[in-house]
Write an enzyme that holds these catalytic residues in place. Sequence first.
Site, PDB file in Angstrom:
ATOM      1  N   SER A 194      -6.198   2.344 -42.840  1.00  0.00           N
ATOM      2  CA  SER A 194      -5.455   1.086 -42.795  1.00  0.00           C
ATOM      3  C   SER A 194      -4.836   0.893 -41.420  1.00  0.00           C
ATOM      4  O   SER A 194      -4.770   1.824 -40.614  1.00  0.00           O
ATOM      5  CB  SER A 194      -4.348   1.101 -43.847  1.00  0.00           C
ATOM      6  OG  SER A 194      -3.353   2.023 -43.445  1.00  0.00           O
ATOM      7  N   LYS A 195      -4.381  -0.325 -41.187  1.00  0.00           N
ATOM      8  CA  LYS A 195      -3.710  -0.640 -39.933  1.00  0.00           C
ATOM      9  C   LYS A 195      -2.494   0.281 -39.758  1.00  0.00           C
ATOM     10  O   LYS A 195      -2.200   0.741 -38.667  1.00  0.00           O
ATOM     11  CB  LYS A 195      -3.267  -2.099 -39.971  1.00  0.00           C
ATOM     12  CG  LYS A 195      -2.665  -2.579 -38.687  1.00  0.00           C
ATOM     13  CD  LYS A 195      -2.179  -4.001 -38.789  1.00  0.00           C
ATOM     14  CE  LYS A 195      -0.710  -4.112 -39.112  1.00  0.00           C
ATOM     15  NZ  LYS A 195       0.191  -3.500 -38.133  1.00  0.00           N
TER      16      LYS A 195
END
Length: 505
Positions: free
Chosen positions: A261-262
């Site tokens: 994920s970011k």
Amino acid sequence: MNNKKVRVRFAPSPTGGLHLGGVRTVLFNYLFAKHFNGDFILRIEDTDQTRFVAGAEEYIYECLNWCGLQPDESPKHGGAFAPYKQSERKTIYKKYAEQLITQGNAYYAFDTPEELDVKRKTEANFQYNLHTRMGMKNSLSLSEEETKKLLAEKTPFVVRIKIPENEEIKFTDMIRGEVKFNSNQVDDKVLLKADGMPTYHLAVVVDDYLMKISHAFRGEEWLPSAPVHILLWQYLFGIENMPQWAHLPLILKPDGNGKLSKRDGDRLGFPVFAMDWTDPKTNEKTIGFKERGFLPEAFINMLAMMGWNDGTDKEIFSLQELIDAFSMERVHKAGAKFDYEKAKWFNHEWIKKTTNYELRFTIESLLKENNITVTDLNKLEQVIELVKDRCTFLTDFVQQSSFFFKQPETIDIAAIQPKWNEQKNLFFAELIRTYELTQQWQHEVLENEFKEIAAVNEIKPGELMLPFRIMLVGGKFGPHVFNIAEILGKQETITRIKHCLHLLK
Ligand code: GLU
């Protein structure tokens, strides 16, 4: 493969930064299409107006452009199946929803959002499905007259798919082989919303049909939606016309389990998006691979190798080589862990592999962003040749090469001072005199002269090298110091030595 022309699509909902998993989906679509001389289509899936994000669509074009993965058809490029933006196709979907109702494969549901909310709150894990639908307010539970009346009164409704009871739904995934679902696990998904917009499920099937998509490749996270899509294909267009599916494995966190994920990028200090993305609501900026200093060739190469190989040990592939070698059968089933060190390795290899001539345009503009104007592009090519081996990121070129084009802003005199003495001062004074007379300004000559003077003055050259480097560069970095002097030229080299001798007084 059947005889259909290969037509694949990337179908993003533009809501934010383009995750590297998304770019890999683009890449595998693109490689497959180009391998078979097919078409690569970009379709914008923006039917959920509540998720509209300003600038997100333009950003996708910029990312694809940077990666060199141009669509053949898109809202921007046009094409025979336009429009390619689902919000502009609103009127198309309704008749398919109506066809499904007529056939008995879908129904009107009049439950208000409030009523559904109450259900969700009072019944744990409430799902609108074959077990619950008869207790809800819809055209299956109401009489025909009641339904007609509600419709005539323009009561807001949604259209839901009527999932059949206890049916096996299966398809052959090009990566996973046979995948089976039991219909009892699937809920009656909404197909048409109260605002008349289709949901993703209806729009994706209708558009894949109308746009003659032959193969649909998408992330593994869409696998749970596949049974709904298969049923819609069966009810509307015939299962034999369905594209061949492949659900691509996820890109996983480097540590632990789950999708990268970011937040993992922020936590571990690496980019996750292709290019810089600034959230228009919060103004939060997230760095991209491009701005971090990746070459698009390296980024693409690295992504291709995450989940695919050509069956040999070969790791460095150009886009054309990937197109030639690519096959969906060689894509792995298991998710690939993201390895930033490996990504850096690819970039370094590609920096070395790219010609100085090609690199010079990028480096020139990077230097310009850092207020360094390059007037002599040949000199820039010489500099690139000298420092490219030391650069992992394109941005490294700024530190490694700016001193060639302007005097160092800071000079680490403190690193010279403790061991500085009169003898060294005299050495550099003599070096200036010698260099002033040097005819052939070439690194071997400069090195020999330097060492001769050191020998005559009985100083170890090693003790003089660091001060000389700092005089020319400003700090303890950079390539071979005599190569630096050669490129700087006689006058500039002497000026920098003099300037430092002055500072050391
Ligand atoms: N609109 C979906 C997305 O945002 C597309 C999924 C698919 O390719 O079917 O990824």
